[in-house]
Motif scaffolding. Structure first.
Motif, PDB file in Angstrom:
ATOM      1  N   VAL A  29      41.635  50.956  45.187  1.00 18.67           N
ATOM      2  CA  VAL A  29      42.912  50.522  44.621  1.00 18.67           C
ATOM      3  C   VAL A  29      42.632  49.441  43.592  1.00 18.67           C
ATOM      4  CG1 VAL A  29      44.171  51.050  46.737  1.00 18.67           C
ATOM      5  CG2 VAL A  29      43.338  48.733  46.362  1.00 18.67           C
ATOM      6  N   PRO A  30      43.510  49.291  42.593  1.00 15.33           N
ATOM      7  CA  PRO A  30      43.302  48.228  41.603  1.00 15.33           C
ATOM      8  C   PRO A  30      43.482  46.862  42.235  1.00 15.33           C
ATOM      9  CG  PRO A  30      45.447  49.250  41.294  1.00 15.33           C
ATOM     10  CD  PRO A  30      44.726  50.064  42.322  1.00 15.33           C
ATOM     11  N   ALA A  31      42.785  45.894  41.703  1.00 17.46           N
ATOM     12  CA  ALA A  31      42.921  44.510  42.169  1.00 17.46           C
ATOM     13  C   ALA A  31      42.853  43.612  40.948  1.00 17.46           C
ATOM     14  CB  ALA A  31      41.811  44.169  43.151  1.00 17.46           C
ATOM     15  N   MET A  32      44.004  43.061  40.592  1.00 16.60           N
ATOM     16  CA  MET A  32      44.020  42.131  39.462  1.00 16.60           C
ATOM     17  C   MET A  32      44.195  40.718  39.980  1.00 16.60           C
ATOM     18  SD  MET A  32      47.751  42.793  37.706  1.00 16.60           S
ATOM     19  CE  MET A  32      47.489  41.468  36.523  1.00 16.60           C
ATOM     20  N   CYS A  33      43.890  39.765  39.123  1.00 12.99           N
ATOM     21  CA  CYS A  33      43.883  38.366  39.536  1.00 12.99           C
ATOM     22  C   CYS A  33      44.867  37.580  38.688  1.00 12.99           C
ATOM     23  CB  CYS A  33      42.484  37.798  39.391  1.00 12.99           C
ATOM     24  SG  CYS A  33      42.377  36.029  39.778  1.00 12.99           S
ATOM     25  N   ASP A  34      45.823  36.942  39.352  1.00 17.52           N
ATOM     26  CA  ASP A  34      46.771  36.103  38.635  1.00 17.52           C
ATOM     27  C   ASP A  34      46.068  34.918  37.977  1.00 17.52           C
ATOM     28  OD1 ASP A  34      48.563  37.855  39.683  1.00 17.52           O
ATOM     29  OD2 ASP A  34      49.737  36.393  40.799  1.00 17.52           O
ATOM     30  N   GLY A  35      44.945  34.488  38.548  1.00 21.16           N
ATOM     31  CA  GLY A  35      44.207  33.394  37.949  1.00 21.16           C
ATOM     32  C   GLY A  35      43.639  33.747  36.588  1.00 21.16           C
ATOM     33  N   MET A  43      41.327  48.636  55.841  1.00 24.02           N
ATOM     34  CA  MET A  43      41.863  48.180  54.565  1.00 24.02           C
ATOM     35  C   MET A  43      41.074  46.958  54.103  1.00 24.02           C
ATOM     36  SD  MET A  43      44.121  50.329  53.747  1.00 24.02           S
ATOM     37  CE  MET A  43      45.789  50.974  53.735  1.00 24.02           C
ATOM     38  N   LEU A  44      40.416  47.095  52.956  1.00 21.55           N
ATOM     39  CA  LEU A  44      39.582  46.042  52.405  1.00 21.55           C
ATOM     40  C   LEU A  44      40.315  45.435  51.204  1.00 21.55           C
ATOM     41  CD1 LEU A  44      37.635  47.692  54.171  1.00 21.55           C
ATOM     42  CD2 LEU A  44      35.912  47.457  52.372  1.00 21.55           C
ATOM     43  N   GLY A  45      40.965  44.314  51.432  1.00 25.23           N
ATOM     44  CA  GLY A  45      41.707  43.658  50.364  1.00 25.23           C
ATOM     45  C   GLY A  45      42.001  42.232  50.754  1.00 25.23           C
ATOM     46  N   ILE A  46      42.243  41.385  49.758  1.00 25.54           N
ATOM     47  CA  ILE A  46      42.358  39.963  50.106  1.00 25.54           C
ATOM     48  C   ILE A  46      43.370  39.209  49.259  1.00 25.54           C
ATOM     49  CG2 ILE A  46      40.539  39.044  48.592  1.00 25.54           C
ATOM     50  CD1 ILE A  46      39.477  37.594  51.211  1.00 25.54           C
ATOM     51  N   CYS A  47      43.529  39.540  47.992  1.00 22.98           N
ATOM     52  CA  CYS A  47      44.278  38.650  47.089  1.00 22.98           C
ATOM     53  C   CYS A  47      45.765  38.989  46.986  1.00 22.98           C
ATOM     54  CB  CYS A  47      43.625  38.625  45.712  1.00 22.98           C
ATOM     55  SG  CYS A  47      42.230  37.487  45.621  1.00 22.98           S
ATOM     56  N   THR A  51      48.454  32.390  47.345  1.00 25.02           N
ATOM     57  CA  THR A  51      48.918  33.640  47.949  1.00 25.02           C
ATOM     58  C   THR A  51      47.782  34.383  48.648  1.00 25.02           C
ATOM     59  OG1 THR A  51      50.566  33.791  46.199  1.00 25.02           O
ATOM     60  CG2 THR A  51      50.229  35.743  47.541  1.00 25.02           C
ATOM     61  N   ALA A  52      46.576  34.350  48.070  1.00 23.67           N
ATOM     62  CA  ALA A  52      45.457  35.089  48.673  1.00 23.67           C
ATOM     63  C   ALA A  52      45.181  34.602  50.085  1.00 23.67           C
ATOM     64  CB  ALA A  52      44.214  34.949  47.802  1.00 23.67           C
ATOM     65  N   TYR A  92      35.945  27.393  40.661  1.00 24.89           N
ATOM     66  CA  TYR A  92      35.793  28.835  40.914  1.00 24.89           C
ATOM     67  C   TYR A  92      34.355  29.195  40.601  1.00 24.89           C
ATOM     68  CZ  TYR A  92      40.786  28.097  40.315  1.00 24.89           C
ATOM     69  OH  TYR A  92      42.056  27.596  40.405  1.00 24.89           O
ATOM     70  N   HIS A  93      33.482  29.132  41.618  1.00 21.52           N
ATOM     71  CA  HIS A  93      32.052  29.064  41.332  1.00 21.52           C
ATOM     72  C   HIS A  93      31.212  30.084  42.079  1.00 21.52           C
ATOM     73  CE1 HIS A  93      31.006  27.153  45.236  1.00 21.52           C
ATOM     74  NE2 HIS A  93      32.290  26.818  45.190  1.00 21.52           N
ATOM     75  N   ALA A  94      31.814  30.889  42.973  1.00 22.82           N
ATOM     76  CA  ALA A  94      31.003  31.785  43.800  1.00 22.82           C
ATOM     77  C   ALA A  94      31.860  32.935  44.298  1.00 22.82           C
ATOM     78  CB  ALA A  94      30.413  31.013  44.982  1.00 22.82           C
ATOM     79  N   ALA A  95      31.224  33.880  44.969  1.00 24.97           N
ATOM     80  CA  ALA A  95      31.963  34.995  45.560  1.00 24.97           C
ATOM     81  C   ALA A  95      32.868  34.500  46.681  1.00 24.97           C
ATOM     82  CB  ALA A  95      30.980  36.038  46.093  1.00 24.97           C
ATOM     83  N   GLY A  96      34.030  35.118  46.791  1.00 19.03           N
ATOM     84  CA  GLY A  96      35.004  34.747  47.810  1.00 19.03           C
ATOM     85  C   GLY A  96      36.320  34.351  47.183  1.00 19.03           C
ATOM     86  N   THR A  97      37.339  34.171  48.010  1.00 19.69           N
ATOM     87  CA  THR A  97      38.633  33.759  47.483  1.00 19.69           C
ATOM     88  C   THR A  97      38.572  32.323  46.994  1.00 19.69           C
ATOM     89  OG1 THR A  97      39.427  32.948  49.610  1.00 19.69           O
ATOM     90  CG2 THR A  97      39.934  35.225  49.072  1.00 19.69           C
ATOM     91  N   CYS A  98      39.515  31.978  46.113  1.00 23.43           N
ATOM     92  CA  CYS A  98      39.708  30.584  45.731  1.00 23.43           C
ATOM     93  C   CYS A  98      40.018  29.792  47.001  1.00 23.43           C
ATOM     94  CB  CYS A  98      40.864  30.457  44.747  1.00 23.43           C
ATOM     95  SG  CYS A  98      40.752  31.590  43.347  1.00 23.43           S
ATOM     96  N   THR A  99      39.660  28.523  47.014  1.00 28.58           N
ATOM     97  CA  THR A  99      39.753  27.767  48.262  1.00 28.58           C
ATOM     98  C   THR A  99      41.089  27.068  48.463  1.00 28.58           C
ATOM     99  OG1 THR A  99      38.756  25.808  47.243  1.00 28.58           O
ATOM    100  CG2 THR A  99      37.279  27.386  48.333  1.00 28.58           C
ATOM    101  N   PHE A 100      41.961  27.059  47.439  1.00 31.47           N
ATOM    102  CA  PHE A 100      43.276  26.445  47.654  1.00 31.47           C
ATOM    103  C   PHE A 100      44.154  27.398  48.474  1.00 31.47           C
ATOM    104  CE2 PHE A 100      43.523  28.500  43.424  1.00 31.47           C
ATOM    105  CZ  PHE A 100      44.609  29.344  43.613  1.00 31.47           C
ATOM    106  N   TYR A 101      45.261  26.860  48.972  1.00 36.55           N
ATOM    107  CA  TYR A 101      46.133  27.658  49.836  1.00 36.55           C
ATOM    108  C   TYR A 101      47.227  28.315  49.001  1.00 36.55           C
ATOM    109  CZ  TYR A 101      48.762  28.969  54.020  1.00 36.55           C
ATOM    110  OH  TYR A 101      49.417  29.673  55.007  1.00 36.55           O
TER     111      TYR A 101
END
Length: 610
Positions: A108-114, A150-154, A226-227, A215-224
């Motif tokens: 599935v597509p995954a776009m980033c609001d960031g 289901m593999l999704g996060i953001c 929507t993701a 924003y420096h590595a693999a993984g979600t952004c660390t702030f709280y």
């Protein structure tokens, strides 16, 4: 149970009696027809396993071994989704080890609001949720699967995947997170540099250096945002394995949890004795638990739309009054940026989900008697995973917070109510995030300054035209107007005005980021301007009141005069082409209002009620 939690649960159930019954009837009918591959003709089945190994073909021909579909949002441009590259192989191996098969069913597509913030592509962001749901449904439509992962996060990916899963509610699903990136520079420092850049006090190189350290590595952004709100809500609903939401990617524990999730979904299929379809897990109590978890942590306002759409996918009708009443009854128990200085890694280290869920359970603020992918009862989620001699086990989590500056208790909460409230008045209905507002900023009464585009506001700020008390109105940003883009680009200049001592608020029919909240913002205002909403009648200089304490959203103009005003119009043609936006024109026109989930799926009473 807290009486308000029970009352809201019961009224959602009563409101949804017919639609939920129809949903369950449809799911039972789907169960009777299969997921069993025995429903497929020989040619169908041969196509379905043509690329499999000889052993997998034998297993699938037997019709007694589970076949697990994998739906993934993997791409390697976005940090949150890059870890999913290796998951399918791990999942296939784990399923094979317990005598099952796994096939990659679709992406599935995954776009980033960031990435798209302030750019034309942002106008596709909210629309992508429904595209994700449809894409996942196509992947699952082959009737080859007994369950799925289901593999999704953001931001829009998890709600879209969940909506798709609920349309296959007769199958079991386990949602599989990838975890947050390690902590970079503090989020407060990142926000400080952004404001300095907005003021012209630092250049683009300094800004980019700051952002790259965050924003420096693999993984979600660390702030709280929507993701990470997605991960918390999904675990609250019992769709993750306990304690798996915020384990960093690339660790042994993360991989062990992914393999365990694969093994677990095989145990929940209709081929065994523990059949637990997602349509059974996501009942009214799970929906309420998800909302309460969101409110108790000051989570993303985007979920005032996403959870409405998800609930409708399961036959439940949820509205903003439900959010408001639950918020009043739910204390704020977490301080994670932007609500505080900690990030989600600090939240996890302070006891994370196990402490949060224990506090909510013990106070009767969430339902314990629910089905989950880990078994019956939410109390299971007060345990935490760890590796002991290379084996994954769950042990009791801490009895209380390990850092009371990050996670508090129901007895001594950060605030007595949750982080999101509903506003209403002659402008319409909207929501406001209050968890990160500074003291004294929750009531703003000031003259309106009206814009039809976020870039107009930026230009006015740079020209010094906003150096005053004001309520900034940004309209024609709703779902049908331009897909309801996130307007986080407004946060730095409005924050600068606030820091200069001006009383400032935002009123918009658009969205704000899950990471925003410093400036009082009445967002998701409905009806939207392009649909004739009263926000289209506001004029420069009108006194506007935004009162988060009383829930008022008023323009202080004589009612007869205000209602007699013509509705403003806006040329939206620039939003209807370029960056693929012309392809989405038909979808945009059928989106519901924000309170109905800003959704093109499961939208009509006819659909809900047969």
């Amino acid at each position: 149970m807290h009486p308000v939690i029970l009352q809201v649960t019961e009224r959602i159930l009563a409101r949804s009696e017919k639609s939920r019954a129809i949903y369950l009837q449809r799911m039972e009918k789907a169960r009777r027809k299969g997921p069993h591959r025995g429903a497929l003709a020989c040619g169908n089945l041969a196509h379905g396993f043509a690329a499999c190994t000889a052993q997998e073909k034998t297993d699938l021909r037997s019709l007694t071994k589970a076949n697990i579909g994998i739906i993934s949002s993997y791409n390697d441009m976005l940090s949150a989704h890059q870890p999913y590259e290796t998951y399918p192989a791990m999942i296939k191996q784990a399923c094979a080890e317990v005598g099952s098969v796994a096939q990659f069913a679709g992406g599935v597509p995954a776009m980033c609001d960031g990435v798209t913030q302030g750019q034309p592509g942002m106008e596709l962001s909210l629309l992508s949720r429904d595209i994700i749901a449809m894409s996942a449904a196509v992947g699952l439509s082959h009737n080859m699967f007994d369950g799925a992962m289901m593999l999704g996060i953001c931001d829009k990916i998890v709600p879209g995947l969940l909506m798709a899963a609920l349309s296959f509610g007769h199958l079991p699903f386990v949602f599989v997170p990838a975890g947050p990136m390690p902590s970079g520079i503090p989020n407060k420092e990142k926000a400080r540099v952004r404001q300095l850049y907005a003021e012209g006090k630092v250049g683009k190189e300094e800004l980019l250096d700051s952002e790259a350290k965050s924003y420096h590595a693999a993984g979600t952004c660390t702030f709280y945002g929507t993701a990470n709100s997605n991960q918390l809500v999904v675990e609250m609903m019992g769709l993750h394995l306990p304690g798996s939401s915020f384990v960093n990617p690339g660790t042994e524990l993360r991989d062990a949890l992914t393999k365990a999730a694969a093994r677990q979904v095989t145990r929940l299929t209709d081929l065994g004795a523990n059949y637990t379809p997602i349509g059974q897990i996501v009942d009214v109590k799970a929906v309420v638990n998800g909302i309460v978890g969101l409110l108790a942590t000051g989570g993303s306002t985007n979920h005032t739309m996403h959870l409405v759409a998800v609930a409708r996918s399961a036959g439940f009708i949820v509205n903003w009054d439900d959010f408001e009443d639950l918020s009043k009854a739910t204390p704020l128990l977490a301080k994670i940026y932007p609500n505080g200085e900690a990030d989600v890694n600090h939240f996890h280290q302070a006891g994370g989900m196990s402490v949060l869920i224990r506090e909510l359970l013990d106070a009767g603020l969430v339902h314990e008697d629910v089905h989950t992918v880990a078994g019956y009862g939410l109390r299971r989620y007060t345990q935490v995973p760890e590796l002991q001699n290379g084996e994954l086990v769950w042990v009791d989590g801490p009895a209380k917070s390990l850092d009371d500056k990050v996670i508090s208790s129901v007895a001594a909460p950060f605030k007595s109510s949750g982080g999101v409230h509903v506003l209403s008045g002659n402008i319409g209905r909207g929501v406001i995030k209050t968890s990160s507002l500074r003291a004294g900023t929750d009531i703003v009464e000031a003259p309106a300054v009206v814009f039809s585009d976020q870039h107009e506001l930026d230009a006015a700020f740079k020209a010094g035209k906003l150096d005053k008390d004001c309520v900034v109105v940004v309209r024609f940003q709703g779902p049908k107007a331009c897909g309801m883009p996130e307007l986080h680009k407004l946060t730095p200049p409005l924050g600068v005005l606030q820091d200069r001592g001006f009383k400032v608020a935002l009123v918009t029919d658009g969205r704000m980021s899950g990471a925003s909240g410093k400036v009082p913002a009445a967002i998701h205002v409905t009806p939207e301007a392009i649909e004739g909403g009263a926000i289209a009648r506001i004029q420069d200089g009108d006194m506007v009141r935004v009162n988060a304490q009383t829930g008022e959203l008023q323009v202080l103009v004589d009612a007869a005069e205000f209602n007699a005003r013509p509705l403003a119009t806006c040329d939206m043609s620039e939003s209807y082409y370029g960056m693929g936006r012309e392809i989405f024109g038909g979808l945009r026109t059928v989106l519901t209002g924000a309170e109905q989930g800003a959704c093109s799926l499961f939208t009509t009473e006819e659909h809900l009620n047969g």
